[in-house]
Design a protein around this motif. Structure first.
Motif, PDB file in Angstrom:
ATOM      1  N   VAL A 197     -43.579  31.686  21.096  1.00 21.03           N
ATOM      2  CA  VAL A 197     -43.156  32.167  22.409  1.00 21.03           C
ATOM      3  C   VAL A 197     -41.653  31.987  22.583  1.00 21.03           C
ATOM      4  O   VAL A 197     -40.970  32.880  23.082  1.00 21.03           O
ATOM      5  N   HIS A 198     -41.116  30.849  22.171  1.00 17.78           N
ATOM      6  CA  HIS A 198     -39.677  30.615  22.352  1.00 17.78           C
ATOM      7  C   HIS A 198     -38.839  31.648  21.584  1.00 17.78           C
ATOM      8  O   HIS A 198     -37.773  32.039  22.017  1.00 17.78           O
ATOM      9  N   GLU A 199     -39.365  32.112  20.464  1.00 16.88           N
ATOM     10  CA  GLU A 199     -38.639  33.125  19.681  1.00 16.88           C
ATOM     11  C   GLU A 199     -38.657  34.479  20.407  1.00 16.88           C
ATOM     12  O   GLU A 199     -37.638  35.177  20.477  1.00 16.88           O
ATOM     13  N   LEU A 200     -39.790  34.837  20.971  1.00 19.89           N
ATOM     14  CA  LEU A 200     -39.867  36.074  21.752  1.00 19.89           C
ATOM     15  C   LEU A 200     -38.937  36.008  22.957  1.00 19.89           C
ATOM     16  O   LEU A 200     -38.258  36.988  23.277  1.00 19.89           O
ATOM     17  N   GLU A 201     -38.876  34.863  23.633  1.00 19.90           N
ATOM     18  CA  GLU A 201     -37.984  34.692  24.777  1.00 19.90           C
ATOM     19  C   GLU A 201     -36.520  34.822  24.357  1.00 19.90           C
ATOM     20  O   GLU A 201     -35.709  35.415  25.056  1.00 19.90           O
ATOM     21  N   ARG A 202     -36.179  34.287  23.209  1.00 20.77           N
ATOM     22  CA  ARG A 202     -34.803  34.385  22.708  1.00 20.77           C
ATOM     23  C   ARG A 202     -34.458  35.839  22.416  1.00 20.77           C
ATOM     24  O   ARG A 202     -33.398  36.338  22.799  1.00 20.77           O
ATOM     25  N   TRP A 203     -35.370  36.568  21.777  1.00 21.34           N
ATOM     26  CA  TRP A 203     -35.130  37.985  21.480  1.00 21.34           C
ATOM     27  C   TRP A 203     -34.956  38.773  22.768  1.00 21.34           C
ATOM     28  O   TRP A 203     -34.089  39.641  22.872  1.00 21.34           O
ATOM     29  N   ARG A 204     -35.785  38.467  23.761  1.00 24.18           N
ATOM     30  CA  ARG A 204     -35.710  39.144  25.059  1.00 24.18           C
ATOM     31  C   ARG A 204     -34.359  38.894  25.718  1.00 24.18           C
ATOM     32  O   ARG A 204     -33.715  39.816  26.220  1.00 24.18           O
ATOM     33  N   ARG A 205     -33.918  37.624  25.717  1.00 23.81           N
ATOM     34  CA  ARG A 205     -32.635  37.276  26.334  1.00 23.81           C
ATOM     35  C   ARG A 205     -31.483  37.998  25.628  1.00 23.81           C
ATOM     36  O   ARG A 205     -30.611  38.586  26.284  1.00 23.81           O
ATOM     37  N   ILE A 206     -31.500  38.016  24.293  1.00 18.97           N
ATOM     38  CA  ILE A 206     -30.456  38.709  23.528  1.00 18.97           C
ATOM     39  C   ILE A 206     -30.452  40.197  23.852  1.00 18.97           C
ATOM     40  O   ILE A 206     -29.403  40.814  24.063  1.00 18.97           O
ATOM     41  N   PHE A 207     -31.627  40.789  23.927  1.00 19.22           N
ATOM     42  CA  PHE A 207     -31.749  42.219  24.254  1.00 19.22           C
ATOM     43  C   PHE A 207     -31.171  42.521  25.630  1.00 19.22           C
ATOM     44  O   PHE A 207     -30.385  43.454  25.805  1.00 19.22           O
ATOM     45  N   LEU A 208     -31.565  41.721  26.637  1.00 10.26           N
ATOM     46  CA  LEU A 208     -31.097  41.960  27.994  1.00 10.26           C
ATOM     47  C   LEU A 208     -29.590  41.741  28.119  1.00 10.26           C
ATOM     48  O   LEU A 208     -28.901  42.504  28.797  1.00 10.26           O
ATOM     49  N   GLU A 209     -29.052  40.726  27.472  1.00  9.74           N
ATOM     50  CA  GLU A 209     -27.609  40.495  27.504  1.00  9.74           C
ATOM     51  C   GLU A 209     -26.865  41.643  26.827  1.00  9.74           C
ATOM     52  O   GLU A 209     -25.828  42.083  27.308  1.00  9.74           O
ATOM     53  N   GLY A 210     -27.401  42.126  25.737  1.00  6.01           N
ATOM     54  CA  GLY A 210     -26.781  43.259  25.037  1.00  6.01           C
ATOM     55  C   GLY A 210     -26.767  44.501  25.899  1.00  6.01           C
ATOM     56  O   GLY A 210     -25.780  45.240  25.936  1.00  6.01           O
ATOM     57  N   GLY A 211     -27.854  44.741  26.633  1.00  5.23           N
ATOM     58  CA  GLY A 211     -27.917  45.899  27.522  1.00  5.23           C
ATOM     59  C   GLY A 211     -26.900  45.809  28.637  1.00  5.23           C
ATOM     60  O   GLY A 211     -26.200  46.769  28.951  1.00  5.23           O
ATOM     61  N   THR A 212     -26.767  44.630  29.217  1.00  3.88           N
ATOM     62  CA  THR A 212     -25.796  44.425  30.288  1.00  3.88           C
ATOM     63  C   THR A 212     -24.384  44.613  29.771  1.00  3.88           C
ATOM     64  O   THR A 212     -23.563  45.275  30.397  1.00  3.88           O
ATOM     65  N   ASN A 213     -24.093  44.058  28.619  1.00  2.49           N
ATOM     66  CA  ASN A 213     -22.753  44.209  28.037  1.00  2.49           C
ATOM     67  C   ASN A 213     -22.466  45.654  27.671  1.00  2.49           C
ATOM     68  O   ASN A 213     -21.337  46.114  27.799  1.00  2.49           O
ATOM     69  N   GLY A 214     -23.488  46.372  27.248  1.00  5.71           N
ATOM     70  CA  GLY A 214     -23.306  47.784  26.912  1.00  5.71           C
ATOM     71  C   GLY A 214     -22.876  48.598  28.120  1.00  5.71           C
ATOM     72  O   GLY A 214     -22.031  49.478  28.023  1.00  5.71           O
ATOM     73  N   PHE A 215     -23.439  48.291  29.276  1.00  8.11           N
ATOM     74  CA  PHE A 215     -23.044  48.996  30.497  1.00  8.11           C
ATOM     75  C   PHE A 215     -21.613  48.650  30.882  1.00  8.11           C
ATOM     76  O   PHE A 215     -20.879  49.483  31.357  1.00  8.11           O
ATOM     77  N   LYS A 216     -21.211  47.422  30.681  1.00  6.57           N
ATOM     78  CA  LYS A 216     -19.849  47.013  31.023  1.00  6.57           C
ATOM     79  C   LYS A 216     -18.838  47.745  30.154  1.00  6.57           C
ATOM     80  O   LYS A 216     -17.798  48.142  30.617  1.00  6.57           O
ATOM     81  N   ARG A 217     -19.136  47.931  28.896  1.00  3.72           N
ATOM     82  CA  ARG A 217     -18.207  48.595  27.975  1.00  3.72           C
ATOM     83  C   ARG A 217     -18.025  50.062  28.296  1.00  3.72           C
ATOM     84  O   ARG A 217     -17.070  50.676  27.893  1.00  3.72           O
ATOM     85  N   ARG A 218     -18.943  50.625  29.015  1.00  2.00           N
ATOM     86  CA  ARG A 218     -18.903  52.046  29.318  1.00  2.00           C
ATOM     87  C   ARG A 218     -17.677  52.415  30.163  1.00  2.00           C
ATOM     88  O   ARG A 218     -17.176  53.509  30.095  1.00  2.00           O
ATOM     89  N   ASP A 219     -17.210  51.479  30.990  1.00  4.73           N
ATOM     90  CA  ASP A 219     -16.099  51.756  31.891  1.00  4.73           C
ATOM     91  C   ASP A 219     -14.758  51.446  31.227  1.00  4.73           C
ATOM     92  O   ASP A 219     -13.927  50.742  31.776  1.00  4.73           O
ATOM     93  N   THR A 220     -14.535  51.993  30.085  1.00  6.45           N
ATOM     94  CA  THR A 220     -13.277  51.764  29.387  1.00  6.45           C
ATOM     95  C   THR A 220     -12.213  52.686  29.957  1.00  6.45           C
ATOM     96  O   THR A 220     -12.525  53.735  30.514  1.00  6.45           O
ATOM     97  N   PRO A 221     -10.947  52.306  29.814  1.00  2.00           N
ATOM     98  CA  PRO A 221      -9.876  53.178  30.315  1.00  2.00           C
ATOM     99  C   PRO A 221      -9.936  54.587  29.713  1.00  2.00           C
ATOM    100  O   PRO A 221      -9.671  55.563  30.394  1.00  2.00           O
TER     101      PRO A 221
END
Length: 78
Positions: free
Chosen positions: A9-33
């Motif tokens: 379970v802890h491994e699935l939770e880690r994968w989930r957290r990494i996935f969600l953080e990556g998605g959030t960061n991907g949206f932030k990068r979209r607003d480039t100059p």
């Protein structure tokens, strides 16, 4: 799910957290100059083309009878 896949379970939770953080960061990068510059360029082009279209329609209204203009609009040619 954890049992079915034989993944702790802890491994699935880690994968989930990494996935969600990556998605959030991907949206932030979209607003480039560069993206903002491109958006403004495209918006200006749309404005320019809209103005040209309005001018062409105005000239057509002056030259064509109202009936002919309505036919052109209905047929999709305008």
């Amino acid at each position: 799910m954890s049992r079915e896949m034989q993944v702790p379970v802890h491994e699935l939770e880690r994968w989930r957290r990494i996935f969600l953080e990556g998605g959030t960061n991907g949206f932030k990068r979209r607003d480039t100059p560069g993206a903002e510059r491109e958006l403004k360029r495209v918006q200006a082009k749309v404005g320019e083309l809209t103005m040209k279209l309005e001018i062409v329609e105005w000239f057509l209204e002056k030259k064509a009878t109202g009936r002919s203009l309505r036919k052109l609009k209905r047929s999709g040619e305008l």
